[in-house]
Design a protein around this motif. Structure first.
Motif, PDB file in Angstrom:
ATOM      1  N   ARG A  26      42.928  35.844  36.271  1.00  0.00           N
ATOM      2  CA  ARG A  26      43.989  36.821  36.542  1.00  0.00           C
ATOM      3  C   ARG A  26      45.335  36.322  36.018  1.00  0.00           C
ATOM      4  O   ARG A  26      45.811  35.271  36.430  1.00  0.00           O
ATOM      5  CB  ARG A  26      44.085  37.104  38.043  1.00  0.00           C
ATOM      6  CG  ARG A  26      42.913  37.898  38.597  1.00  0.00           C
ATOM      7  CD  ARG A  26      43.145  38.216  40.059  1.00  0.00           C
ATOM      8  NE  ARG A  26      44.349  39.020  40.264  1.00  0.00           N
ATOM      9  CZ  ARG A  26      44.812  39.373  41.448  1.00  0.00           C
ATOM     10  NH1 ARG A  26      44.185  38.972  42.548  1.00  0.00           N
ATOM     11  NH2 ARG A  26      45.907  40.105  41.552  1.00  0.00           N
ATOM     12  N   LEU A  37      48.838  37.555  38.547  1.00  0.00           N
ATOM     13  CA  LEU A  37      49.324  36.861  39.739  1.00  0.00           C
ATOM     14  C   LEU A  37      50.618  36.113  39.421  1.00  0.00           C
ATOM     15  O   LEU A  37      50.690  35.346  38.458  1.00  0.00           O
ATOM     16  CB  LEU A  37      48.274  35.857  40.239  1.00  0.00           C
ATOM     17  CG  LEU A  37      47.087  36.422  41.016  1.00  0.00           C
ATOM     18  CD1 LEU A  37      46.054  35.326  41.258  1.00  0.00           C
ATOM     19  CD2 LEU A  37      47.541  37.010  42.349  1.00  0.00           C
ATOM     20  N   SER A  91      51.863  32.854  44.800  1.00  0.00           N
ATOM     21  CA  SER A  91      50.902  33.731  44.141  1.00  0.00           C
ATOM     22  C   SER A  91      50.232  34.725  45.086  1.00  0.00           C
ATOM     23  O   SER A  91      49.956  35.865  44.702  1.00  0.00           O
ATOM     24  CB  SER A  91      49.810  32.894  43.464  1.00  0.00           C
ATOM     25  OG  SER A  91      50.341  32.081  42.449  1.00  0.00           O
ATOM     26  N   PHE A  92      49.957  34.301  46.321  1.00  0.00           N
ATOM     27  CA  PHE A  92      49.093  35.106  47.186  1.00  0.00           C
ATOM     28  C   PHE A  92      49.804  35.742  48.386  1.00  0.00           C
ATOM     29  O   PHE A  92      49.186  36.518  49.110  1.00  0.00           O
ATOM     30  CB  PHE A  92      47.912  34.258  47.664  1.00  0.00           C
ATOM     31  CG  PHE A  92      46.972  33.883  46.553  1.00  0.00           C
ATOM     32  CD1 PHE A  92      46.117  34.827  46.003  1.00  0.00           C
ATOM     33  CD2 PHE A  92      46.970  32.593  46.028  1.00  0.00           C
ATOM     34  CE1 PHE A  92      45.250  34.496  44.970  1.00  0.00           C
ATOM     35  CE2 PHE A  92      46.111  32.241  44.991  1.00  0.00           C
ATOM     36  CZ  PHE A  92      45.250  33.202  44.464  1.00  0.00           C
ATOM     37  N   LYS A 118      37.177  34.397  41.705  1.00  0.00           N
ATOM     38  CA  LYS A 118      37.529  35.790  41.401  1.00  0.00           C
ATOM     39  C   LYS A 118      38.951  35.928  40.862  1.00  0.00           C
ATOM     40  O   LYS A 118      39.298  36.943  40.249  1.00  0.00           O
ATOM     41  CB  LYS A 118      37.351  36.666  42.645  1.00  0.00           C
ATOM     42  CG  LYS A 118      38.252  36.302  43.804  1.00  0.00           C
ATOM     43  CD  LYS A 118      37.820  37.002  45.084  1.00  0.00           C
ATOM     44  CE  LYS A 118      38.594  36.470  46.292  1.00  0.00           C
ATOM     45  NZ  LYS A 118      38.054  36.975  47.567  1.00  0.00           N
ATOM     46  N   HIS A 119      39.774  34.891  41.091  1.00  0.00           N
ATOM     47  CA  HIS A 119      41.155  34.908  40.601  1.00  0.00           C
ATOM     48  C   HIS A 119      41.329  34.057  39.341  1.00  0.00           C
ATOM     49  O   HIS A 119      42.451  33.933  38.842  1.00  0.00           O
ATOM     50  CB  HIS A 119      42.105  34.380  41.680  1.00  0.00           C
ATOM     51  CG  HIS A 119      42.069  35.143  42.961  1.00  0.00           C
ATOM     52  ND1 HIS A 119      42.376  36.483  43.044  1.00  0.00           N
ATOM     53  CD2 HIS A 119      41.763  34.747  44.228  1.00  0.00           C
ATOM     54  CE1 HIS A 119      42.268  36.888  44.304  1.00  0.00           C
ATOM     55  NE2 HIS A 119      41.888  35.860  45.035  1.00  0.00           N
ATOM     56  N   THR A 129      45.317  39.049  52.345  1.00  0.00           N
ATOM     57  CA  THR A 129      44.943  37.854  51.608  1.00  0.00           C
ATOM     58  C   THR A 129      44.657  36.752  52.625  1.00  0.00           C
ATOM     59  O   THR A 129      45.305  36.686  53.670  1.00  0.00           O
ATOM     60  CB  THR A 129      46.084  37.427  50.669  1.00  0.00           C
ATOM     61  OG1 THR A 129      46.336  38.483  49.733  1.00  0.00           O
ATOM     62  CG2 THR A 129      45.727  36.165  49.915  1.00  0.00           C
ATOM     63  N   ASP A 147      40.686  33.369  49.477  1.00  0.00           N
ATOM     64  CA  ASP A 147      41.449  33.476  48.238  1.00  0.00           C
ATOM     65  C   ASP A 147      41.943  32.118  47.774  1.00  0.00           C
ATOM     66  O   ASP A 147      41.930  31.821  46.572  1.00  0.00           O
ATOM     67  CB  ASP A 147      42.637  34.427  48.443  1.00  0.00           C
ATOM     68  CG  ASP A 147      42.179  35.847  48.728  1.00  0.00           C
ATOM     69  OD1 ASP A 147      41.655  36.496  47.811  1.00  0.00           O
ATOM     70  OD2 ASP A 147      42.313  36.297  49.881  1.00  0.00           O
TER      71      ASP A 147
END
Length: 432
Positions: free
Chosen positions: A276, A279, A126-127, A272-273, A225, A247
């Motif tokens: 989402r 992602l 994902s990141f 914050k994710h 990230t 993150d």
């Protein structure tokens, strides 16, 4: 200033067994030692167990927690998913709030699932979003091997050279600890090429506890990230993951969280994710909307928060062992654990320094805010033979090549007397 404060703290300690016994009597957490199984030698003498940084001891209540699930399985079969004393369908939810407190996160940011390196890979799916211009990964040069292997394999998976694409944050010559100014220099020079910074929250070898918020802020400044492997931090230091702004983070539960060998791991995804849906991620049944999960034929409907990274229904017996330990952490609180940890580790440092700099060197930072309970010790002119001798006389420590003995006085079950006896036995070997 902090050096002076720490030195003043060290000067408050005293020599002698009487002092250690006095501190144990004053210790408000002393009764918790009795809630753990302390391994013994063939003669029935308790080991001095200093390897909670590798595998935590078993809480006595763990067997009761696991037996409850075995009993419900025996008596209820599949109905245990809804009718067990702790219904299995929602069992992971029983762990969320307590685990969030341990790592300094919000419940929506935490999930217990999979194992450590598996979670790291799921997070990088994902990141870690490499592009032609920004694809490199930065880690500490002496990261735990599985972290290095994992990020190298991600580079290869995306078609990059795993040596050219890996940037190492290295200590300076003749030093073991990492310097933040060097990290700043790396990012100034290569920040626009770095897609991911992935650092161990507490370095397994030196015991250095990194400033997660400082690293995250610096990484985000350059568009990177930022994630952390907190295997040696969870249950050991104040991670404050939410406030760090990271993150993501991952950690195991079998070290300081005492959940048993190979038990499930934890995962943090910043709030914050949470909502989402852009992602990229690997998905499965257990990341689907709980309300419609059993409709079976609907399109995937992603759960918000860290739960949205689950794949399968979890292994309940492993979660029961985690719950047994987390219930203890929840009753004690990280604040009290950290107070004792700093005092116990400071006492350990004080006693080791009495052996003299010509005999022993502690490579772990001396500032309490830059370490947890682990001290990494180099004994001059010694090899693994010394570690073996300690083991033979009931001191269970941890050897790491080339020349470090790691010892972790864990505040839940180690005592001041443990620390005193360890140093006395080490002294007797060195003087023998």
């Amino acid at each position: 200033m902090l050096e002076t404060e720490n030195q003043n703290t060290l000067s408050d300690y005293k020599l002698g067994l009487d002092y250690a016994l006095e501190q144990d009597q004053k210790d408000e957490l002393k009764e918790h030692r009795n809630q753990f199984h302390i391994p013994k030698d063939k003669m029935g003498n308790e080991w001095i167990y200093m390897t909670g940084n590798s595998l935590g001891l078993q809480p006595k209540q763990t067997k009761l927690y696991i037996n409850q699930e075995l009993e419900d399985w025996a008596n209820l079969g599949v109905e245990g998913h809804l009718e067990a004393k702790n219904p299995w369908l929602a069992y992971h939810e029983f762990l969320t709030e307590s685990m969030a407190k341990v790592v300094g996160a919000k419940p929506i940011e935490v999930i217990v699932m999979n194992t450590l390196t598996a979670n790291l890979h799921f997070m990088m799916v994902s990141f870690y979003k490499p592009t032609k211009a920004r694809y490199k990964i930065l880690i500490e040069s002496d990261a735990f091997p599985s972290d290095k292997y994992a990020v190298e394999s991600q580079l290869r998976h995306h078609g990059y050279d795993d040596k050219e694409g890996l940037i190492l944050w290295k200590p300076r010559e003749n030093e073991e600890l990492l310097n933040y100014e060097d990290l700043e220099t790396i990012l100034e020079e290569q920040g626009d090429e770095i897609a991911l910074i992935m650092i161990g929250g507490v370095n397994y070898y030196t015991g250095q506890f990194f400033d997660l918020k400082r690293i995250t802020k610096l990484g985000h400044k350059y568009g990177c990230t930022v994630g952390f492997d907190c295997a040696h931090g969870a249950g050991n230091v104040a991670l404050n993951l939410h406030d760090s702004g990271a993150d993501f983070a991952v950690w195991c539960t079998y070290k300081y969280l005492n959940s048993g060998p190979g038990s499930l791991a934890g995962c943090f995804v910043h709030e914050k994710h949470a909502y989402r849906k852009d992602l990229n991620r690997f998905t499965g049944w257990w990341s689907h909307n709980k309300k419609t999960r059993f409709n079976m034929r609907g399109e995937f409907d992603q759960l918000p928060g860290a739960e949205g990274w689950q794949l399968s229904n979890p292994p309940i017996l492993s979660m029961a062992a985690i719950k047994a330990s987390l219930d203890m952490f929840n009753s004690v609180g990280m604040e009290k654990l950290l107070v004792k940890s700093k005092k116990l580790t400071g006492y350990f440092e004080f006693l080791l320094k009495q052996l003299g700099e010509n005999t022993i060197r502690i490579i772990t930072p001396s500032k309490p805010e830059e370490r947890g309970c682990q001290l990494s010790i180099q004994v001059k002119s010694a090899d693994k033979t010394l570690h073996n001798k300690l083991t033979e006389i009931g001191i269970i420590s941890d050897w790491r090549e080339p020349d470090v003995i790691r010892c972790a006085p864990v505040p839940l079950y180690n005592s001041f007397e443990d620390v005193y006896k360890l140093v006395e036995k080490l002294k007797s070997i060195l003087n023998g």
